[in-house]
Design a protein around this motif. Structure first.
Motif, PDB file in Angstrom:
ATOM      1  N   VAL A 157       0.839  -1.201   0.000  1.00  0.00           N
ATOM      2  CA  VAL A 157       0.000   0.000   0.000  1.00  0.00           C
ATOM      3  C   VAL A 157       0.874   1.251   0.000  1.00  0.00           C
ATOM      4  N   SER A 158       1.910   1.235   0.824  1.00  0.00           N
ATOM      5  CA  SER A 158       2.808   2.391   0.900  1.00  0.00           C
ATOM      6  C   SER A 158       3.533   2.633  -0.421  1.00  0.00           C
ATOM      7  N   LEU A 159       4.042   1.567  -1.031  1.00  0.00           N
ATOM      8  CA  LEU A 159       4.751   1.710  -2.312  1.00  0.00           C
ATOM      9  C   LEU A 159       3.811   2.153  -3.427  1.00  0.00           C
ATOM     10  N   SER A 160       2.605   1.595  -3.467  1.00  0.00           N
ATOM     11  CA  SER A 160       1.670   2.001  -4.516  1.00  0.00           C
ATOM     12  C   SER A 160       1.205   3.434  -4.323  1.00  0.00           C
ATOM     13  N   LEU A 161       1.046   3.847  -3.075  1.00  0.00           N
ATOM     14  CA  LEU A 161       0.669   5.233  -2.808  1.00  0.00           C
ATOM     15  C   LEU A 161       1.773   6.193  -3.231  1.00  0.00           C
ATOM     16  N   THR A 162       3.011   5.808  -2.972  1.00  0.00           N
ATOM     17  CA  THR A 162       4.138   6.674  -3.301  1.00  0.00           C
ATOM     18  C   THR A 162       4.423   6.692  -4.795  1.00  0.00           C
ATOM     19  N   PHE A 163       4.603   5.515  -5.381  1.00  0.00           N
ATOM     20  CA  PHE A 163       5.049   5.466  -6.769  1.00  0.00           C
ATOM     21  C   PHE A 163       3.936   5.603  -7.788  1.00  0.00           C
ATOM     22  N   VAL A 164       2.811   4.960  -7.547  1.00  0.00           N
ATOM     23  CA  VAL A 164       1.739   5.007  -8.545  1.00  0.00           C
ATOM     24  C   VAL A 164       0.950   6.305  -8.439  1.00  0.00           C
ATOM     25  N   VAL A 165       0.479   6.609  -7.235  1.00  0.00           N
ATOM     26  CA  VAL A 165      -0.408   7.765  -7.081  1.00  0.00           C
ATOM     27  C   VAL A 165       0.364   9.081  -7.184  1.00  0.00           C
ATOM     28  N   GLN A 166       1.454   9.209  -6.435  1.00  0.00           N
ATOM     29  CA  GLN A 166       2.158  10.486  -6.401  1.00  0.00           C
ATOM     30  C   GLN A 166       3.081  10.692  -7.597  1.00  0.00           C
ATOM     31  N   LYS A 167       3.831   9.680  -7.995  1.00  0.00           N
ATOM     32  CA  LYS A 167       4.828   9.878  -9.049  1.00  0.00           C
ATOM     33  C   LYS A 167       4.299   9.580 -10.452  1.00  0.00           C
ATOM     34  N   LEU A 168       3.647   8.427 -10.642  1.00  0.00           N
ATOM     35  CA  LEU A 168       3.183   8.048 -11.976  1.00  0.00           C
ATOM     36  C   LEU A 168       1.965   8.860 -12.412  1.00  0.00           C
TER      37      LEU A 168
END
Length: 92
Positions: A6-17
């Motif tokens: 959840v933390s990685l998807s929130l950081t990389f998918v939602v915020q960066k991608l």
């Protein structure tokens, strides 16, 4: 493991991608994720101690899950658009 995903998807998918800014508190969201996972595990273990067989566990889970889903705020009808003068309602 789930909290890391959840933390990685929130950081990389939602915020960066997707470049979506997060206006709320990320640590508070992660606390909610951990709390939800803990409570879901507790309910599962509690029902598993009561049930003697797997079909009985499935029936007990339905007795718990259906009322909890009906108490969700998104289960309630809300008006689609009251400004346009229409009286149409929809389910969320």
């Amino acid at each position: 493991m789930i909290t890391v995903a959840v933390s990685l998807s929130l950081t990389f998918v939602v915020q960066k991608l997707l470049n979506i800014p997060i206006s709320g508190s990320v640590p508070l969201f992660m606390f909610g994720v951990v709390l939800y996972l803990f409570l879901a595990t507790v309910v599962g273990l509690f029902l598993a101690t009561i049930a003697r067989t797997m079909p009985q566990l499935g029936l007990l889970y339905m007795l718990v899950a259906i009322p909890l889903n009906m108490l969700r705020p998104s289960f309630i009808e809300v008006p689609v658009s009251m400004s346009s003068g229409q009286n149409s309602w929809r389910w969320l």
